[in-house]
Scaffold this motif. Structure first.
Motif, PDB file in Angstrom:
ATOM      1  N   ALA A  12      38.663 -20.000 -37.370  1.00 20.26           N
ATOM      2  CA  ALA A  12      38.928 -21.193 -36.832  1.00 20.26           C
ATOM      3  C   ALA A  12      38.532 -21.189 -35.565  1.00 20.26           C
ATOM      4  CB  ALA A  12      39.779 -21.926 -37.230  1.00 20.26           C
ATOM      5  N   VAL A  13      38.654 -20.533 -34.340  1.00 21.47           N
ATOM      6  CA  VAL A  13      38.389 -21.028 -32.855  1.00 21.47           C
ATOM      7  C   VAL A  13      37.009 -20.607 -32.772  1.00 21.47           C
ATOM      8  CG1 VAL A  13      38.461 -19.621 -31.049  1.00 21.47           C
ATOM      9  CG2 VAL A  13      40.673 -20.749 -32.103  1.00 21.47           C
ATOM     10  N   TYR A  14      36.721 -19.252 -33.405  1.00 22.41           N
ATOM     11  CA  TYR A  14      35.217 -18.613 -32.999  1.00 22.41           C
ATOM     12  C   TYR A  14      34.723 -19.833 -33.564  1.00 22.41           C
ATOM     13  CZ  TYR A  14      37.089 -14.344 -30.900  1.00 22.41           C
ATOM     14  OH  TYR A  14      37.549 -13.393 -30.247  1.00 22.41           O
ATOM     15  N   ASP A  15      34.761 -20.180 -34.755  1.00 24.15           N
ATOM     16  CA  ASP A  15      33.178 -21.160 -35.813  1.00 24.15           C
ATOM     17  C   ASP A  15      33.642 -22.198 -34.802  1.00 24.15           C
ATOM     18  OD1 ASP A  15      32.504 -20.236 -38.050  1.00 24.15           O
ATOM     19  OD2 ASP A  15      34.096 -20.110 -38.792  1.00 24.15           O
ATOM     20  N   GLU A  16      34.766 -23.339 -33.782  1.00 23.84           N
ATOM     21  CA  GLU A  16      34.970 -24.381 -32.672  1.00 23.84           C
ATOM     22  C   GLU A  16      33.314 -23.488 -31.838  1.00 23.84           C
ATOM     23  OE1 GLU A  16      37.410 -26.235 -29.985  1.00 23.84           O
ATOM     24  OE2 GLU A  16      38.355 -25.878 -31.801  1.00 23.84           O
ATOM     25  N   ILE A  17      33.733 -22.926 -31.429  1.00 20.55           N
ATOM     26  CA  ILE A  17      32.599 -22.641 -30.303  1.00 20.55           C
ATOM     27  C   ILE A  17      31.207 -22.355 -30.773  1.00 20.55           C
ATOM     28  CG2 ILE A  17      32.444 -20.947 -28.518  1.00 20.55           C
ATOM     29  CD1 ILE A  17      35.262 -19.882 -28.516  1.00 20.55           C
ATOM     30  N   LEU A  18      31.117 -21.773 -32.394  1.00 22.79           N
ATOM     31  CA  LEU A  18      29.660 -21.931 -32.314  1.00 22.79           C
ATOM     32  C   LEU A  18      28.801 -23.148 -32.723  1.00 22.79           C
ATOM     33  CD1 LEU A  18      30.096 -18.192 -34.689  1.00 22.79           C
ATOM     34  CD2 LEU A  18      28.193 -19.102 -32.664  1.00 22.79           C
ATOM     35  N   ALA A  19      29.892 -24.435 -32.917  1.00 19.15           N
ATOM     36  CA  ALA A  19      29.391 -25.318 -33.695  1.00 19.15           C
ATOM     37  C   ALA A  19      28.937 -26.605 -32.490  1.00 19.15           C
ATOM     38  CB  ALA A  19      30.968 -25.641 -34.440  1.00 19.15           C
ATOM     39  N   GLU A  20      29.392 -25.565 -31.083  1.00 23.08           N
ATOM     40  CA  GLU A  20      28.637 -26.002 -30.195  1.00 23.08           C
ATOM     41  C   GLU A  20      27.608 -25.068 -29.882  1.00 23.08           C
ATOM     42  OE1 GLU A  20      31.998 -26.549 -27.051  1.00 23.08           O
ATOM     43  OE2 GLU A  20      32.790 -27.653 -28.864  1.00 23.08           O
ATOM     44  N   THR A  21      27.106 -23.673 -29.818  1.00 28.58           N
ATOM     45  CA  THR A  21      26.752 -22.695 -28.868  1.00 28.58           C
ATOM     46  C   THR A  21      26.093 -21.909 -30.065  1.00 28.58           C
ATOM     47  OG1 THR A  21      28.753 -21.495 -28.387  1.00 28.58           O
ATOM     48  CG2 THR A  21      27.599 -23.108 -26.581  1.00 28.58           C
ATOM     49  N   PRO A  22      25.631 -22.062 -31.113  1.00 36.59           N
ATOM     50  CA  PRO A  22      24.932 -22.012 -32.714  1.00 36.59           C
ATOM     51  C   PRO A  22      24.439 -20.595 -32.201  1.00 36.59           C
ATOM     52  CG  PRO A  22      23.933 -23.926 -32.941  1.00 36.59           C
ATOM     53  CD  PRO A  22      24.892 -24.038 -31.560  1.00 36.59           C
ATOM     54  N   GLY A  23      23.882 -20.575 -31.000  1.00 38.09           N
ATOM     55  CA  GLY A  23      22.772 -19.485 -30.411  1.00 38.09           C
ATOM     56  C   GLY A  23      23.876 -17.737 -30.204  1.00 38.09           C
ATOM     57  N   ASP A  24      24.794 -18.291 -29.512  1.00 40.61           N
ATOM     58  CA  ASP A  24      25.707 -16.854 -28.998  1.00 40.61           C
ATOM     59  C   ASP A  24      26.434 -15.905 -30.000  1.00 40.61           C
ATOM     60  OD1 ASP A  24      27.934 -15.956 -28.101  1.00 40.61           O
ATOM     61  OD2 ASP A  24      28.566 -17.362 -26.832  1.00 40.61           O
ATOM     62  N   GLN A  25      25.284 -14.920 -29.370  1.00 41.21           N
ATOM     63  CA  GLN A  25      25.419 -13.987 -30.723  1.00 41.21           C
ATOM     64  C   GLN A  25      27.453 -12.941 -29.720  1.00 41.21           C
ATOM     65  OE1 GLN A  25      23.900 -13.018 -33.034  1.00 41.21           O
ATOM     66  NE2 GLN A  25      23.042 -15.420 -32.703  1.00 41.21           N
ATOM     67  N   ASP A  26      27.292 -12.900 -29.187  1.00 38.77           N
ATOM     68  CA  ASP A  26      28.890 -11.956 -29.067  1.00 38.77           C
ATOM     69  C   ASP A  26      29.839 -12.878 -29.560  1.00 38.77           C
ATOM     70  OD1 ASP A  26      27.593 -10.769 -27.301  1.00 38.77           O
ATOM     71  OD2 ASP A  26      28.525 -12.323 -25.140  1.00 38.77           O
ATOM     72  N   ILE A  27      29.571 -14.329 -29.520  1.00 38.97           N
ATOM     73  CA  ILE A  27      30.869 -15.249 -30.492  1.00 38.97           C
ATOM     74  C   ILE A  27      30.134 -15.211 -31.903  1.00 38.97           C
ATOM     75  CG2 ILE A  27      32.092 -17.789 -30.893  1.00 38.97           C
ATOM     76  CD1 ILE A  27      32.425 -16.429 -28.527  1.00 38.97           C
ATOM     77  N   VAL A  28      29.176 -15.262 -32.703  1.00 39.88           N
ATOM     78  CA  VAL A  28      29.168 -14.235 -33.786  1.00 39.88           C
ATOM     79  C   VAL A  28      29.778 -12.895 -34.248  1.00 39.88           C
ATOM     80  CG1 VAL A  28      27.532 -14.005 -36.120  1.00 39.88           C
ATOM     81  CG2 VAL A  28      27.041 -16.151 -33.899  1.00 39.88           C
ATOM     82  N   GLN A  29      29.284 -12.324 -33.726  1.00 43.60           N
ATOM     83  CA  GLN A  29      30.187 -10.403 -33.145  1.00 43.60           C
ATOM     84  C   GLN A  29      31.009 -10.819 -34.047  1.00 43.60           C
ATOM     85  OE1 GLN A  29      27.746  -8.299 -30.327  1.00 43.60           O
ATOM     86  NE2 GLN A  29      26.473  -7.881 -31.530  1.00 43.60           N
ATOM     87  N   ALA A  30      31.829 -11.577 -32.599  1.00 44.82           N
ATOM     88  CA  ALA A  30      33.544 -11.861 -32.353  1.00 44.82           C
ATOM     89  C   ALA A  30      34.029 -12.444 -34.046  1.00 44.82           C
ATOM     90  CB  ALA A  30      33.814 -12.172 -31.215  1.00 44.82           C
ATOM     91  N   ARG A  31      33.284 -13.442 -34.291  1.00 47.05           N
ATOM     92  CA  ARG A  31      33.876 -13.732 -35.281  1.00 47.05           C
ATOM     93  C   ARG A  31      34.146 -13.430 -36.463  1.00 47.05           C
ATOM     94  NH1 ARG A  31      30.187 -18.199 -37.325  1.00 47.05           N
ATOM     95  NH2 ARG A  31      29.227 -15.916 -38.339  1.00 47.05           N
ATOM     96  N   ASP A  32      32.833 -12.385 -37.070  1.00 47.48           N
ATOM     97  CA  ASP A  32      32.696 -11.397 -37.972  1.00 47.48           C
ATOM     98  C   ASP A  32      33.188 -10.203 -38.016  1.00 47.48           C
ATOM     99  OD1 ASP A  32      30.580 -13.446 -38.677  1.00 47.48           O
ATOM    100  OD2 ASP A  32      28.611 -12.407 -38.576  1.00 47.48           O
ATOM    101  N   THR A  33      33.806  -9.341 -36.959  1.00 45.60           N
ATOM    102  CA  THR A  33      35.035  -9.016 -36.981  1.00 45.60           C
ATOM    103  C   THR A  33      36.004  -8.841 -36.872  1.00 45.60           C
ATOM    104  OG1 THR A  33      33.100  -7.725 -34.864  1.00 45.60           O
ATOM    105  CG2 THR A  33      35.215  -7.039 -35.266  1.00 45.60           C
ATOM    106  N   ALA A  34      36.202 -10.273 -37.117  1.00 50.52           N
ATOM    107  CA  ALA A  34      37.599 -10.646 -37.379  1.00 50.52           C
ATOM    108  C   ALA A  34      37.939 -11.058 -38.818  1.00 50.52           C
ATOM    109  CB  ALA A  34      37.494 -12.290 -36.157  1.00 50.52           C
ATOM    110  N   LYS A  35      36.589 -11.408 -39.015  1.00 51.31           N
ATOM    111  CA  LYS A  35      36.515 -11.782 -40.869  1.00 51.31           C
ATOM    112  C   LYS A  35      36.494 -10.369 -41.019  1.00 51.31           C
ATOM    113  CE  LYS A  35      33.591 -15.832 -41.080  1.00 51.31           C
ATOM    114  NZ  LYS A  35      32.457 -15.886 -41.257  1.00 51.31           N
ATOM    115  N   LEU A  36      36.013  -9.186 -41.031  1.00 46.97           N
ATOM    116  CA  LEU A  36      36.269  -7.270 -41.036  1.00 46.97           C
ATOM    117  C   LEU A  36      37.450  -7.366 -41.311  1.00 46.97           C
ATOM    118  CD1 LEU A  36      33.995  -4.620 -41.010  1.00 46.97           C
ATOM    119  CD2 LEU A  36      36.320  -4.969 -40.488  1.00 46.97           C
ATOM    120  N   LEU A  37      38.707  -7.502 -40.071  1.00 52.25           N
ATOM    121  CA  LEU A  37      39.743  -7.826 -40.079  1.00 52.25           C
ATOM    122  C   LEU A  37      40.529  -8.198 -40.623  1.00 52.25           C
ATOM    123  CD1 LEU A  37      39.981  -6.645 -35.852  1.00 52.25           C
ATOM    124  CD2 LEU A  37      40.239  -5.304 -37.612  1.00 52.25           C
ATOM    125  N   GLN A  38      39.938  -9.228 -41.315  1.00 51.23           N
ATOM    126  CA  GLN A  38      40.996 -10.460 -41.845  1.00 51.23           C
ATOM    127  C   GLN A  38      40.396  -9.399 -43.948  1.00 51.23           C
ATOM    128  OE1 GLN A  38      39.600 -13.984 -42.715  1.00 51.23           O
ATOM    129  NE2 GLN A  38      41.601 -15.045 -42.873  1.00 51.23           N
TER     130      GLN A  38
END
Length: 302
Positions: free
Chosen positions: A187-213
């Motif tokens: 949810a935190v990473y999605d909130e950041i991406l809503a403000e900076t949708p082109g941030d690939q580091d955050i996209v990767q971090a969120r998708d990694t968190a989804k994998l771990l989940q």
């Protein structure tokens, strides 16, 4: 191994996301105060030499030669600008309006509008014609930065007057991951991406968190790899085993597993393809393990 972010040694170190964000914040501050280069500019006869040719001695400069009369050009322009603004000055995008400044367009010798040309070291290094989807653009740009960027000197931007503040939400996300609270981290990473949708580091971090989940290693009672090896046509077991192999730092085994699954269960090819693409996104687009697996996947599909 009891902290979730340590499971991603093969993909992305979530602890580094904060440092990368700080660098981008500093670059953005320099742009806002006029003390550093802009990630996106309109190319004119006046700035062509300094902001395109000379700048390409420091970082790749991507030049779009287009026209506002072409929807394809306008979409490329919007996508490239958005991607550049989230890239932390690892490359710069320049737009040439072929109608307003035909002399600049002619300097590139383009035959088709739109055309995108990448410059490095003062000369063109690669180009393509026509439109491209945003995901393909991102992959192309990542490869450009990885392959050409290290050969250049890097931007020598003026130092910021003071350190850019760290986004406190990155610390919150990392703390949630360490506590195994994946929902909060995502949810935190999605909130950041809503403000900076082109941030690939955050996209990767969120998708990694989804994998771990999805894998949920703390609650797992069986060895997912052994379970998958015992049932090679069970798609869900193979997906889980591939997640576990990525987490263990062996993505090549995960890719091999899913490529073999595409052959073993041809009716699930598209579903397996989608999972492979999702796993590829956790890594640098130019990683040879990814590029090799992409090539093999295309052979299996077509």
């Amino acid at each position: 191994m009891n902290t979730p972010h340590r499971y991603v040694s093969g993909a992305i170190d979530l602890g580094e996301v904060k440092a990368r964000a700080e660098a981008r914040d500093q670059a953005a501050q320099q742009v806002a105060t006029g003390t550093g280069p802009a990630p996106y500019l309109t190319v004119t006869p006046q700035n062509f030499e300094n902001d395109v040719v000379r700048r390409s001695l420091e970082v790749p400069v991507v030049v779009l030669v287009g026209t506002p009369r072409s929807p394809e050009s306008e979409q490329l322009r919007a996508d490239l600008q958005q991607l550049a603004e989230g890239a932390g000055l690892s490359y710069i995008v320049g737009y040439v309006d072929a109608d307003a400044t035909p002399e600049v367009a002619q300097a590139f010798g383009v035959q088709v509008l739109p055309t995108v040309i990448a410059l490095g070291g003062g000369r063109p290094v690669t180009q393509f014609e026509g439109g491209q989807p945003a995901d393909a653009l991102r992959t192309w740009l990542d490869a450009l930065v990885t392959q050409v960027g290290p050969q250049l000197s890097g931007l020598q931007a003026a130092p910021a007057e003071e350190d850019a503040p760290e986004d406190p939400r990155l610390g919150q996300a990392l703390a949630a991951l360490n506590a195994g609270d994946f929902d909060v981290a995502i949810a935190v990473y999605d909130e950041i991406l809503a403000e900076t949708p082109g941030d690939q580091d955050i996209v990767q971090a969120r998708d990694t968190a989804k994998l771990l989940q999805r894998l949920d290693p703390a609650s797992r009672t069986e060895d997912p790899v052994a379970a998958a090896d015992a049932d090679p046509t069970d798609v869900e077991k193979q997906f889980t085993a591939a997640d576990a192999e990525v987490v263990a730092g062996a993505p090549e085994r995960a890719f091999d597993r899913l490529l073999a699954l595409m052959v073993a269960v041809p009716g699930e090819k598209l579903r397996v393809r989608d999972r492979l693409v999702e796993l590829f996104a956790l890594f640098d687009a130019a990683d040879p393990r990814v590029t090799g697996a992409r090539t093999r996947m295309a052979s299996v599909l077509f």
